[in-house]
Design a protein around this motif. Sequence first.
Motif, PDB file in Angstrom:
ATOM      1  N   LYS A   2       0.835  -1.185   0.000  1.00  0.00           N
ATOM      2  CA  LYS A   2       0.000   0.000   0.000  1.00  0.00           C
ATOM      3  C   LYS A   2       0.877   1.244   0.000  1.00  0.00           C
ATOM      4  O   LYS A   2       1.827   1.349   0.772  1.00  0.00           O
ATOM      5  CB  LYS A   2      -0.914  -0.007   1.230  1.00  0.00           C
ATOM      6  N   VAL A   3       0.542   2.187  -0.863  1.00  0.00           N
ATOM      7  CA  VAL A   3       1.342   3.402  -1.004  1.00  0.00           C
ATOM      8  C   VAL A   3       0.546   4.587  -0.483  1.00  0.00           C
ATOM      9  O   VAL A   3      -0.620   4.787  -0.856  1.00  0.00           O
ATOM     10  CB  VAL A   3       1.722   3.640  -2.480  1.00  0.00           C
ATOM     11  N   LEU A   7       3.776   9.411  -1.047  1.00  0.00           N
ATOM     12  CA  LEU A   7       4.591   8.730  -2.041  1.00  0.00           C
ATOM     13  C   LEU A   7       3.948   8.787  -3.421  1.00  0.00           C
ATOM     14  O   LEU A   7       4.652   8.881  -4.433  1.00  0.00           O
ATOM     15  CB  LEU A   7       4.841   7.276  -1.634  1.00  0.00           C
ATOM     16  N   ARG A   8       2.629   8.739  -3.477  1.00  0.00           N
ATOM     17  CA  ARG A   8       1.954   8.853  -4.778  1.00  0.00           C
ATOM     18  C   ARG A   8       2.221  10.232  -5.392  1.00  0.00           C
ATOM     19  O   ARG A   8       2.463  10.365  -6.593  1.00  0.00           O
ATOM     20  CB  ARG A   8       0.449   8.625  -4.627  1.00  0.00           C
ATOM     21  N   MET A  11       5.777  10.248  -6.662  1.00  0.00           N
ATOM     22  CA  MET A  11       5.920   9.528  -7.929  1.00  0.00           C
ATOM     23  C   MET A  11       5.410  10.370  -9.098  1.00  0.00           C
ATOM     24  O   MET A  11       5.982  10.332 -10.204  1.00  0.00           O
ATOM     25  CB  MET A  11       5.184   8.179  -7.861  1.00  0.00           C
ATOM     26  N   GLU A  17       5.666   5.814 -12.042  1.00  0.00           N
ATOM     27  CA  GLU A  17       4.862   5.083 -11.061  1.00  0.00           C
ATOM     28  C   GLU A  17       5.442   3.686 -10.912  1.00  0.00           C
ATOM     29  O   GLU A  17       5.545   2.941 -11.886  1.00  0.00           O
ATOM     30  CB  GLU A  17       3.408   4.996 -11.518  1.00  0.00           C
ATOM     31  N   PRO A  21       6.652  -0.582  -5.486  1.00  0.00           N
ATOM     32  CA  PRO A  21       6.887   0.610  -4.664  1.00  0.00           C
ATOM     33  C   PRO A  21       7.822   0.369  -3.487  1.00  0.00           C
ATOM     34  O   PRO A  21       8.362   1.323  -2.924  1.00  0.00           O
ATOM     35  CB  PRO A  21       5.482   1.011  -4.197  1.00  0.00           C
ATOM     36  N   GLU A  22       8.023  -0.903  -3.125  1.00  0.00           N
ATOM     37  CA  GLU A  22       8.969  -1.173  -2.036  1.00  0.00           C
ATOM     38  C   GLU A  22      10.381  -0.731  -2.403  1.00  0.00           C
ATOM     39  O   GLU A  22      11.193  -0.399  -1.527  1.00  0.00           O
ATOM     40  CB  GLU A  22       8.960  -2.656  -1.658  1.00  0.00           C
ATOM     41  N   LEU A  25      10.466   2.942  -1.524  1.00  0.00           N
ATOM     42  CA  LEU A  25      10.543   3.105  -0.070  1.00  0.00           C
ATOM     43  C   LEU A  25      11.960   2.861   0.420  1.00  0.00           C
ATOM     44  O   LEU A  25      12.482   3.605   1.261  1.00  0.00           O
ATOM     45  CB  LEU A  25       9.573   2.143   0.612  1.00  0.00           C
TER      46      LEU A  25
END
Length: 227
Positions: A2-3, A7-8, A11, A17, A21-22, A25
């Motif tokens: 989950k982002v 962070l969205r 991006m 995108e 997403p890890e 992070l």
Amino acid sequence: MKVGNDLRAFMARLGHEFARPELLLRALTHGSVASVTRPDNQRLEFLGDRVLGLIIAEALFAADRSATEGQLAPRYNALVRGETCAAIAREIGLGDVLKLGRSEMLSGGRRKDALLADGMEAVLAAIYLDAGFETAKAVALRLWAERLDSVDDDARDPKTALQEWAQAHGMTPPRYQVTDRSGPDHAPQFEITVTLDDGRSAAATGQGTKRSIEQAAARALLSTVSA
């Protein structure tokens, strides 16, 4: 994974995108908050430095096919140095999403050139691992576009150029002095003045490293003596 909205938004500013997403992070995780289950961004920073280097070297090589190695090298150095990476990181708000420990946050870590530069390189590595070299290249070339177009203006180190000018005019090396300091201890702001033997001087103010502020002062004085 989950982002979050932060962070969205990052991006979107970055222009990529993440499918994983890890990776992003991890690229944003500083050693001050890292753990066994949450590794820091140092390995990605190592990789990102090489990814950026190849992108910039290739772009410069293609842009000026008549340039010698001696002409390309200072342009390359100006584009990949830490101050440039940190400046671009600020432009996309990378500091706002850095994951820092409490002590690093209190010491102004989100504004530190070194942390921002490392984070920028780590993010490029994360893009490379997430989507490949061409995608990382496209992102970097977009972010560095303005500087690539004007790189000749920044290619020569201002302090070196000013020292060479002074020596050519029979003067001793320029003198740099901290003439003012303000702000809290964790985020001090310095004013640095550079002076020539003939009394001409210029000053620059900023929150970066003293070296970067000296460079800005030297650049300002160069513009005066060279006019």
